[in-house]
Design an enzyme around this catalytic site. Sequence first.
Site, PDB file in Angstrom:
ATOM      1  N   ASN A  89       0.863  -1.040   0.045  1.00 34.71           N
ATOM      2  CA  ASN A  89       0.003   0.153  -0.177  1.00 34.71           C
ATOM      3  C   ASN A  89       1.006   1.320   0.184  1.00 34.71           C
ATOM      4  OD1 ASN A  89      -1.950   2.113   0.514  1.00 34.71           O
ATOM      5  ND2 ASN A  89      -2.462   1.454   2.714  1.00 34.71           N
ATOM      6  N   TRP A  90       1.063   1.830  -1.110  1.00 37.23           N
ATOM      7  CA  TRP A  90       1.896   3.108  -1.399  1.00 37.23           C
ATOM      8  C   TRP A  90       1.505   4.232  -0.707  1.00 37.23           C
ATOM      9  CZ3 TRP A  90       4.376   2.784  -6.922  1.00 37.23           C
ATOM     10  CH2 TRP A  90       5.107   2.011  -6.957  1.00 37.23           C
ATOM     11  N   LYS A  91       0.071   4.178  -0.118  1.00 41.64           N
ATOM     12  CA  LYS A  91      -0.525   5.433   0.260  1.00 41.64           C
ATOM     13  C   LYS A  91      -0.403   6.778  -0.440  1.00 41.64           C
ATOM     14  CE  LYS A  91       0.233   3.295   4.906  1.00 41.64           C
ATOM     15  NZ  LYS A  91      -0.221   3.412   6.336  1.00 41.64           N
ATOM     16  N   HIS A 143      -9.535   0.752   4.648  1.00 46.35           N
ATOM     17  CA  HIS A 143      -8.310   0.850   5.515  1.00 46.35           C
ATOM     18  C   HIS A 143      -8.533   1.655   6.719  1.00 46.35           C
ATOM     19  CE1 HIS A 143      -4.272   2.372   6.329  1.00 46.35           C
ATOM     20  NE2 HIS A 143      -3.619   1.125   5.716  1.00 46.35           N
ATOM     21  N   GLU A 149      -7.036   4.173   7.852  1.00 44.50           N
ATOM     22  CA  GLU A 149      -6.731   5.520   7.723  1.00 44.50           C
ATOM     23  C   GLU A 149      -8.081   6.183   6.818  1.00 44.50           C
ATOM     24  OE1 GLU A 149      -2.796   5.216   5.592  1.00 44.50           O
ATOM     25  OE2 GLU A 149      -2.020   4.724   7.516  1.00 44.50           O
ATOM     26  N   GLU A 178      -5.517  -5.601  10.031  1.00 44.42           N
ATOM     27  CA  GLU A 178      -4.498  -4.630  10.577  1.00 44.42           C
ATOM     28  C   GLU A 178      -4.753  -3.921  11.707  1.00 44.42           C
ATOM     29  OE1 GLU A 178      -2.562  -3.245   6.714  1.00 44.42           O
ATOM     30  OE2 GLU A 178      -4.052  -2.010   6.863  1.00 44.42           O
ATOM     31  N   GLY A 221       2.088   1.944  10.738  1.00 46.06           N
ATOM     32  CA  GLY A 221       2.833   2.839  10.777  1.00 46.06           C
ATOM     33  C   GLY A 221       3.573   3.238  11.945  1.00 46.06           C
ATOM     34  N   SER A 224       3.095  -2.343  10.382  1.00 49.37           N
ATOM     35  CA  SER A 224       4.550  -2.598  10.463  1.00 49.37           C
ATOM     36  C   SER A 224       5.342  -3.889  10.322  1.00 49.37           C
ATOM     37  CB  SER A 224       4.995  -1.941  12.035  1.00 49.37           C
ATOM     38  OG  SER A 224       4.486  -0.818  11.937  1.00 49.37           O
ATOM     39  N   GLY A 267       2.819  -1.418   4.342  1.00 50.31           N
ATOM     40  CA  GLY A 267       2.965   0.253   3.965  1.00 50.31           C
ATOM     41  C   GLY A 267       4.267   0.582   3.927  1.00 50.31           C
ATOM     42  N   GLY A 268       5.133   1.362   4.912  1.00 47.89           N
ATOM     43  CA  GLY A 268       6.191   1.777   4.811  1.00 47.89           C
ATOM     44  C   GLY A 268       7.315   0.984   4.134  1.00 47.89           C
TER      45      GLY A 268
END
Length: 255
Positions: free
Chosen positions: A10-12, A96, A98, A168, A174, A214, A235-236
Amino acid sequence: MKRQIVIAGNWKMHKTNSEAMQLANQVRIKTMDITKTQIVICPPFTALAPVYEVIGDSRIHLGAQNMFWEKEGAFTGEISAGMIKSTGADYVIIGHSERRQYFGESDETVNKKVKAALENGLKPIVCVGETLEEREANITLKVVSRQIRGAFADLSAEQMKKVIVAYEPVWAIGTGKTATPEQAQQVHQEIRQLLTEMFGSEIGEKMVIQYGGSVKPANAESLLSQPDIDGALVGGACLKADSFSDIIHIAEKLQ
Ligand code: PEP
């Protein structure tokens, strides 16, 4: 029964089109030897079509990070499932945390999006997970069950064959904090049990349930080795081709 491992990135809200094409190309090159793991990359909407050109006929699949449930109309700023499909994408992340936290998504809107995605041939990756407060109040299972029942209300077992669930825990996204493999496994097992109750044992057994929060090369093996963890939503660590490819190679070795 062993399920195929699915690693999604997920590149956000990262990467301009040229940066996105460069990253996708690096991931393509670094994963050319992969034969078993399903790989999905989810760039921002703007980069979907250019990234599709880059991944070409590699085994990398393309996904969006969100969608709107209506087909078309006066919904300024929204993107439909059909539009996403037209870029070459075949996955979409829905619900998600977010989106739930900052953009008011609810179990009802997630359900509408899941239905519209499936109607348009997109495979939804549906995110569920509890906040730290909810975990500390011992209501993780209650929260995740409500999210699952809401997201998949009125769906058939046939439709569920196209769905991926991503567990998640919000407190692990994150933050650098990861659920321990045991904590994650417990919730994955409970989710699988609930899906079995709702849709039957075939769905329960075959459903891919990813863990997200993470995930890094250093913790991927211990998480992916758990019996009910079938992949990761990253993610990251997916923003660097090296770390994303390392996670994919760890998954590949476990199959
Ligand atoms: C995510 O965005 O779904 C996620 C799990 O992010 P991170 O890996 O950075 O925690």
